[in-house]
Design a protein around this motif. Structure first.
Motif, PDB file in Angstrom:
ATOM      1  N   GLY A 299      -1.989   4.054  11.043  1.00 23.06           N
ATOM      2  CA  GLY A 299      -1.249   3.411   9.962  1.00 23.06           C
ATOM      3  C   GLY A 299      -2.097   2.459   9.141  1.00 23.06           C
ATOM      4  O   GLY A 299      -1.896   2.313   7.933  1.00 23.06           O
ATOM      5  N   VAL A 300      -3.069   1.794   9.795  1.00 22.04           N
ATOM      6  CA  VAL A 300      -3.930   0.848   9.085  1.00 22.04           C
ATOM      7  C   VAL A 300      -5.258   1.475   8.657  1.00 22.04           C
ATOM      8  O   VAL A 300      -5.943   0.938   7.786  1.00 22.04           O
ATOM      9  N   LEU A 301      -5.617   2.603   9.259  1.00 21.46           N
ATOM     10  CA  LEU A 301      -6.897   3.244   8.939  1.00 21.46           C
ATOM     11  C   LEU A 301      -6.820   4.175   7.743  1.00 21.46           C
ATOM     12  O   LEU A 301      -7.821   4.423   7.067  1.00 21.46           O
ATOM     13  N   PHE A 302      -5.603   4.712   7.451  1.00 20.82           N
ATOM     14  CA  PHE A 302      -5.466   5.710   6.396  1.00 20.82           C
ATOM     15  C   PHE A 302      -4.387   5.314   5.395  1.00 20.82           C
ATOM     16  O   PHE A 302      -3.418   4.638   5.736  1.00 20.82           O
ATOM     17  N   SER A 303      -4.568   5.801   4.177  1.00 22.00           N
ATOM     18  CA  SER A 303      -3.504   5.674   3.172  1.00 22.00           C
ATOM     19  C   SER A 303      -2.492   6.786   3.392  1.00 22.00           C
ATOM     20  O   SER A 303      -2.709   7.689   4.205  1.00 22.00           O
ATOM     21  N   ASP A 304      -1.411   6.734   2.652  1.00 24.52           N
ATOM     22  CA  ASP A 304      -0.339   7.728   2.792  1.00 24.52           C
ATOM     23  C   ASP A 304      -0.829   9.120   2.394  1.00 24.52           C
ATOM     24  O   ASP A 304      -1.727   9.269   1.559  1.00 24.52           O
ATOM     25  N   SER A 305      -0.241  10.150   3.006  1.00 23.20           N
ATOM     26  CA  SER A 305      -0.633  11.536   2.727  1.00 23.20           C
ATOM     27  C   SER A 305       0.369  12.284   1.853  1.00 23.20           C
ATOM     28  O   SER A 305       0.201  13.473   1.609  1.00 23.20           O
ATOM     29  N   VAL A 306       1.410  11.609   1.414  1.00 16.51           N
ATOM     30  CA  VAL A 306       2.442  12.253   0.600  1.00 16.51           C
ATOM     31  C   VAL A 306       1.922  12.494  -0.810  1.00 16.51           C
ATOM     32  O   VAL A 306       1.533  11.555  -1.514  1.00 16.51           O
ATOM     33  N   MET A 307       1.866  13.765  -1.209  1.00 13.12           N
ATOM     34  CA  MET A 307       1.427  14.173  -2.546  1.00 13.12           C
ATOM     35  C   MET A 307      -0.024  13.795  -2.837  1.00 13.12           C
ATOM     36  O   MET A 307      -0.441  13.744  -3.988  1.00 13.12           O
TER      37      MET A 307
END
Length: 217
Positions: A121-129
């Motif tokens: 959750g803190v290592l990556f940004s969101d993957s939606v679109m």
């Protein structure tokens, strides 16, 4: 099997699991899939709950999804800690290689999914679109302990309408195998399968114990 050898097995499974997850997370948008064979696809989904996407809040209605996610992650940490102590104990007592191997891969799989829940959750940004960014400048998509588990392995081996003469399911559409999972899930399932199928061999007394008993006699 020694604890050192068990640790090597755990490390290798964790390495494969995390490399595959990080690759999918940084190269696929959520919901994107690629057909490798007619019976095998790489399909990126995220699991924010328990097995099959079930959420703890589905059973305990008075707690929020966020609280349920935290409780589930903490429970996983407690469970994997227990498995770690079990593994140390069976290696010290020189139990069967089958038992030590099974516990090792279960531990590796459980730890692999915990890493997702705790840190992704803190290592990556969101993957939606969009394809996620590793260590985004504006922060990740969730707080620590609130990350989602990355799944990508899909085996749609067969799908179609069942013959009409079959009871209950005749004439209905059926597909096998629908769940999407990851390397960590495979390790956990394989370890449990070994304990079930080879139960007698897994829990038999080691040769060392037998030999000591013979000497004493």
């Amino acid at each position: 099997m020694s604890l050192k050898k068990a640790s090597i097995i755990i490390f290798m499974i964790l390495l494969i699991d995390q490399i595959s997850k990080i690759y999918i997370k940084t190269h696929f948008q959520l919901g994107e899939d690629v057909t490798v064979f007619s019976w095998f696809k790489i399909a990126f989904i995220e699991n924010d709950g328990m097995a099959w996407g079930t959420k703890l809040s589905d059973f305990i209605s008075f707690i929020s999804d966020e609280t349920a996610k935290l409780v589930l992650t903490l429970f996983r940490i407690v469970a994997v800690t227990g498995i770690a102590f079990w593994l140390i104990d069976v290696t010290k007592k020189k139990k069967s290689k089958t038992l030590i191997f099974a516990i090792s891969i279960i531990f590796a799989g459980a730890l692999g999914n915990i890493l997702d829940s705790v840190f992704y959750g803190v290592l990556f940004s969101d993957s939606v679109m969009q394809v996620a960014t590793f260590l985004p400048e504006d922060g990740g998509y969730a707080k620590v302990f609130h990350g989602n588990v990355v799944d990508m392995l899909h085996f749609p081996i067969w799908s179609g309408v069942m013959p009409d003469n079959l009871p209950l399911i005749g004439g209905k559409y059926f597909s096998f195998f629908d769940p999407v999972f990851n390397v960590a899930d495979m390790a956990i399932s394989s370890g449990i399968g070994i304990l079930i199928v080879f139960n007698k061999k897994a829990f038999e007394e080691s040769n060392n114990s037998t030999n000591l008993g013979t000497i004493k006699t």
